[in-house]
Each structure stands twice: as structure tokens, then as C-alpha cells.
Design a protein around this motif. Structure first.
Motif, PDB file in Angstrom:
ATOM      1  N   GLY A 236       0.782  -1.226   0.000  1.00  0.00           N
ATOM      2  CA  GLY A 236       0.000   0.000   0.000  1.00  0.00           C
ATOM      3  C   GLY A 236       0.811   1.271   0.000  1.00  0.00           C
ATOM      4  N   VAL A 237       2.133   1.163  -0.095  1.00  0.00           N
ATOM      5  CA  VAL A 237       2.955   2.370  -0.028  1.00  0.00           C
ATOM      6  C   VAL A 237       2.671   3.298  -1.209  1.00  0.00           C
ATOM      7  CG1 VAL A 237       4.938   1.278  -1.178  1.00  0.00           C
ATOM      8  CG2 VAL A 237       5.290   3.276   0.277  1.00  0.00           C
ATOM      9  N   MET A 238       2.472   2.749  -2.419  1.00  0.00           N
ATOM     10  CA  MET A 238       2.187   3.594  -3.571  1.00  0.00           C
ATOM     11  C   MET A 238       0.822   4.262  -3.434  1.00  0.00           C
ATOM     12  SD  MET A 238       4.836   3.379  -5.634  1.00  0.00           S
ATOM     13  CE  MET A 238       5.556   3.772  -4.060  1.00  0.00           C
ATOM     14  N   GLU A 239      -0.159   3.487  -2.962  1.00  0.00           N
ATOM     15  CA  GLU A 239      -1.493   4.041  -2.774  1.00  0.00           C
ATOM     16  C   GLU A 239      -1.491   5.145  -1.715  1.00  0.00           C
ATOM     17  OE1 GLU A 239      -2.034  -0.071  -4.507  1.00  0.00           O
ATOM     18  OE2 GLU A 239      -0.718   0.870  -3.012  1.00  0.00           O
ATOM     19  N   ALA A 240      -0.707   4.947  -0.653  1.00  0.00           N
ATOM     20  CA  ALA A 240      -0.625   5.975   0.395  1.00  0.00           C
ATOM     21  C   ALA A 240       0.001   7.259  -0.143  1.00  0.00           C
ATOM     22  CB  ALA A 240       0.168   5.443   1.584  1.00  0.00           C
ATOM     23  N   CYS A 241       1.043   7.121  -0.951  1.00  0.00           N
ATOM     24  CA  CYS A 241       1.664   8.308  -1.563  1.00  0.00           C
ATOM     25  C   CYS A 241       0.660   9.033  -2.456  1.00  0.00           C
ATOM     26  CB  CYS A 241       2.886   7.903  -2.383  1.00  0.00           C
ATOM     27  SG  CYS A 241       4.353   7.460  -1.430  1.00  0.00           S
ATOM     28  N   ASN A 242      -0.066   8.277  -3.271  1.00  0.00           N
ATOM     29  CA  ASN A 242      -0.995   8.914  -4.199  1.00  0.00           C
ATOM     30  C   ASN A 242      -2.163   9.568  -3.465  1.00  0.00           C
ATOM     31  OD1 ASN A 242      -1.679   9.493  -6.991  1.00  0.00           O
ATOM     32  ND2 ASN A 242      -3.413   8.110  -6.707  1.00  0.00           N
ATOM     33  N   LYS A 243      -2.646   8.929  -2.402  1.00  0.00           N
ATOM     34  CA  LYS A 243      -3.745   9.534  -1.644  1.00  0.00           C
ATOM     35  C   LYS A 243      -3.285  10.839  -0.984  1.00  0.00           C
ATOM     36  CE  LYS A 243      -7.824   9.755   0.349  1.00  0.00           C
ATOM     37  NZ  LYS A 243      -7.645  10.733   1.411  1.00  0.00           N
ATOM     38  N   ALA A 244      -2.069  10.872  -0.474  1.00  0.00           N
ATOM     39  CA  ALA A 244      -1.543  12.107   0.107  1.00  0.00           C
ATOM     40  C   ALA A 244      -1.451  13.203  -0.953  1.00  0.00           C
ATOM     41  CB  ALA A 244      -0.179  11.858   0.742  1.00  0.00           C
ATOM     42  N   ALA A 245      -1.017  12.825  -2.159  1.00  0.00           N
ATOM     43  CA  ALA A 245      -0.938  13.802  -3.246  1.00  0.00           C
ATOM     44  C   ALA A 245      -2.331  14.305  -3.614  1.00  0.00           C
ATOM     45  CB  ALA A 245      -0.257  13.178  -4.456  1.00  0.00           C
TER      46      ALA A 245
END
Length: 337
Positions: A236-245
Motif C-alpha cells: 500500500g505504499v504507492m497508494e498511500a503516496c498517491n492519496k496524500a498527493a
């Protein structure tokens, strides 16, 4: 277009390309910022505003998108670059033509075929509320509960961490994998200040990042470009980065988040151009079904989970008929072969 005019063609620069993609946005190319990547070459004509972006691969000049130019010089640049390729003893292939570009090229005798599509989310209506997004929400929550922190990072402060992620990310793609170029973005270099970087770290160690590049035109916003992580990073690290963006962009009033081009996807008969190649059309559908060149299915799955609301068709073009050789050299220009 005379031979004299072709001989007077000049080599442009990334700065010329940046000016053109900001100014001439009618084609609405969401990937236009790739025009300024290091390693590209540029073709210009004196007295004709606009620019053509290309790379050399084998016996081909592989052009990125249509000419970034106003209507009054678009066709002149299009024809001149085709003549330039012939005069240098090379053939021409064009990738990521938008519908506006595709129609002009088809009208002037180029063979134009669908090659895939780009996807974007309207941030004015974006939501992760509801059962459809439960799995995505849970994946992000688990990543954050693992101690992950996501920030919008200053690239220069995290350049070593980004480099280490890049070094250890590539083997995840296979023993013989090489980093893709040309149709994906970059980090670093003189254009880095125009990009944005959202980075995940665990206790100060960078474990994943997503780089975003600007999108110009009526669908302006940011494009989700490079996304890379360490092998041991939390799910989920990529999803977490994208949600923050996304949260940041929404707070800023950014209208669109683009996810860029995925080859072989959303191929529809109604989207083909007049005069398209039936053989090339068959090849694109075959590559979608068999996933032997590019993992298009997994890429589309990631983009679909964000519920894109805008889908734009992308095309390839050839001045002398569609060819498998030309398509192979497009992938060669991308460092995929």
C-alpha cells in the motif's frame, strides 16, 4: 515544403519544448511534459512556431506526440519532419498522438491506429467513500499503521533515498529488466523544480515515492508518473503516496489528476481513424490479450481503482504504412528492448 526549408531546420532545446507544450495545448496531451526529458531531440523550422520531439532508435526517428505547434504551422512541421527523416536515411514512427493529432495525420495520408489510452480523475468529484473503495482505504490504512509517513518531499534533500529506491526497485521487474525511458518521466535534472515528489519513509528511510509532472491545457493538473518502492516496503505504499498527493491537490483546487498512457487498453472500433491498418489493429488486440510486451492489465488495474472519469485514446502513426518494425523501434526508443 521544399528541400531548402528542410535543410534549414534547426535543433531546438528542452526550454523550447517547455515553451511549446505550455503554449500550444490544443491537442490536450496529458503526457506532454515528457517532451522535456533529458535524452530527447528537437526539430524546429525558422519562422514556424512550434517543435517536434523525437528520439533515434535503429533506423527510425521515433516522434513523441504530434508537433507542439499552432494551427498555422502544424502541418508544415508535420511534413517537414517526415521529409527530414527520409533525407537522413531513416523511417518515422509516431507514438502518443492524441485524437486532434490523429485526425490531422490521417487526413494527410499517414496510417494511424489506436495504441492504448490515458486515464484521468476529476478531483472536483473525487471520493473514496463507499464499499467500492473499502479495499483501497484498508490498504492505505494498513500501510500508515505500519509506521509509514508520507510527505511532499524536496527532491534535493532526498536524492540519495530516491536513488537507492531506484537501484533496488528495478530487480523487482525481472532479471533482465531495464529502466523504461521516453514514454515515462524522470527525476532530477534541470526540469526537476517543475515536478512534485510525494515520498514515503519509515523512520527517515525512504521506502517509496510517486513523482508527478505538470499537465497543461483545459484538463490541467498533475500526472502520476514514476512510482517506485523498496522490495520490503509495506503493502500500500504507492497508494498511500498517491492519496496524500490527491489530498494536497484537492486542497489547492487542482482540477485533474492524470494517470498517463497505458498501451493496448480501451481499444474500440469506434475510435479507429479512417484508413487504419487492420493488421496493426489485430496486433494491438493480440498484445492486450497476451500481455507479452508490457503488463498493461496490472497497470490498468491500478489506475481503475481510483475510478478515472476521463479516458482519452492514444494513437500511433506512420507516413509509409503501419509496420511491426516501426512498432518494435518505438519500444526500442523506450529502452524496452
Amino acid at each position: 515544403m521544399t528541400q531548402e526549408t528542410v535543410e534549414k531546420a534547426t535543433a531546438g532545446s528542452a526550454e523550447d519544448a517547455l515553451e511549446a507544450i505550455r503554449k500550444y495545448t490544443r491537442a490536450e496531451n496529458p503526457s506532454s511534459f515528457l517532451a522535456v526529458s533529458q535524452g530527447n531531440s528537437y526539430f524546429m523550422l525558422p519562422g514556424r512556431p512550434g517543435i517536434v520531439v523525437y528520439r533515434t532508435a535503429g533506423d527510425y526517428l521515433v516522434q513523441f506526440g504530434g508537433p507542439f505547434a499552432p494551427d498555422e504551422s502544424y502541418v508544415d512541421l508535420m511534413r517537414a519532419f517526415t521529409a527530414f527523416a527520409a533525407e537522413t536515411g531513416r523511417r518515422q514512427a509516431i507514438v502518443q498522438l492524441q485524437e486532434y493529432d490523429a485526425r490531422i495525420h490521417a487526413e494527410h495520408g499517414y496510417t494511424v491506429n489506436q495504441v492504448g489510452a490515458s486515464y484521468a480523475v476529476d478531483l472536483h468529484t473525487f471520493t473514496l467513500v463507499g464499499t467500492r473503495y473499502m479495499q483501497l482505504r484498508n490498504k492505505i490504512s494498513r500501510a500508515l499503521r505500519s509506521g509509514l509517513t508520507v510527505i511532499e518531499a524536496d527532491y534535493e534533500q532526498w536524492v540519495d533515498g530516491v536513488a537507492e529506491i531506484d537501484r533496488r526497485w528495478l530487480p523487482l521487474k525481472g532479471d533482465d529488466a531495464k529502466p523504461l525511458e521516453y514514454l515515462v518521466g524522470q527525476t532530477g535534472g534541470p526540469m526537476q523544480p517543475l515536478r512534485r515528489l510525494f515520498l514515503a519513509h519509515l523512520d527517515g528511510q525512504a521506502v517509496g515515492y510517486v513523482s508527478y509532472s505538470p499537465v497543461y491545457g483545459s484538463w490541467d493538473g498533475w500526472m502520476h508518473d514514476l512510482s517506485r518502492r523498496l522490495p520490503e516496503s509495506p503493502a500500500g505504499v504507492m497508494e498511500a503516496c498517491n492519496k496524500a498527493a490527491i489530498d494536497t491537490f484537492i486542497a489547492e483546487g487542482v482540477p485533474w489528476l492524470h494517470f498517463g498512457f497505458t498501451p493496448f487498453t480501451t481499444l474500440e472500433d469506434a475510435r479507429e481513424m479512417p484508413g487504419h491498418s487492420l493488421g496493426f489493429k489485430w496486433l494491438m488486440h493480440w498484445l492486450w490479450r497476451n500481455q507479452v510486451v508490457y503488463p498493461a492489465s496490472s497497470q490498468l488495474t491500478y489506475k481503475d481503482k481510483w475510478n478515472p472519469t476521463l479516458i482519452t485514446t492514444e494513437y500511433v502513426g506512420f507516413p509509409d504504412g503501419a509496420s511491426a518494425e516501426g512498432f518494435v523501434n518505438i519500444w526500442r526508443a523506450c529502452n524496452a528492448m
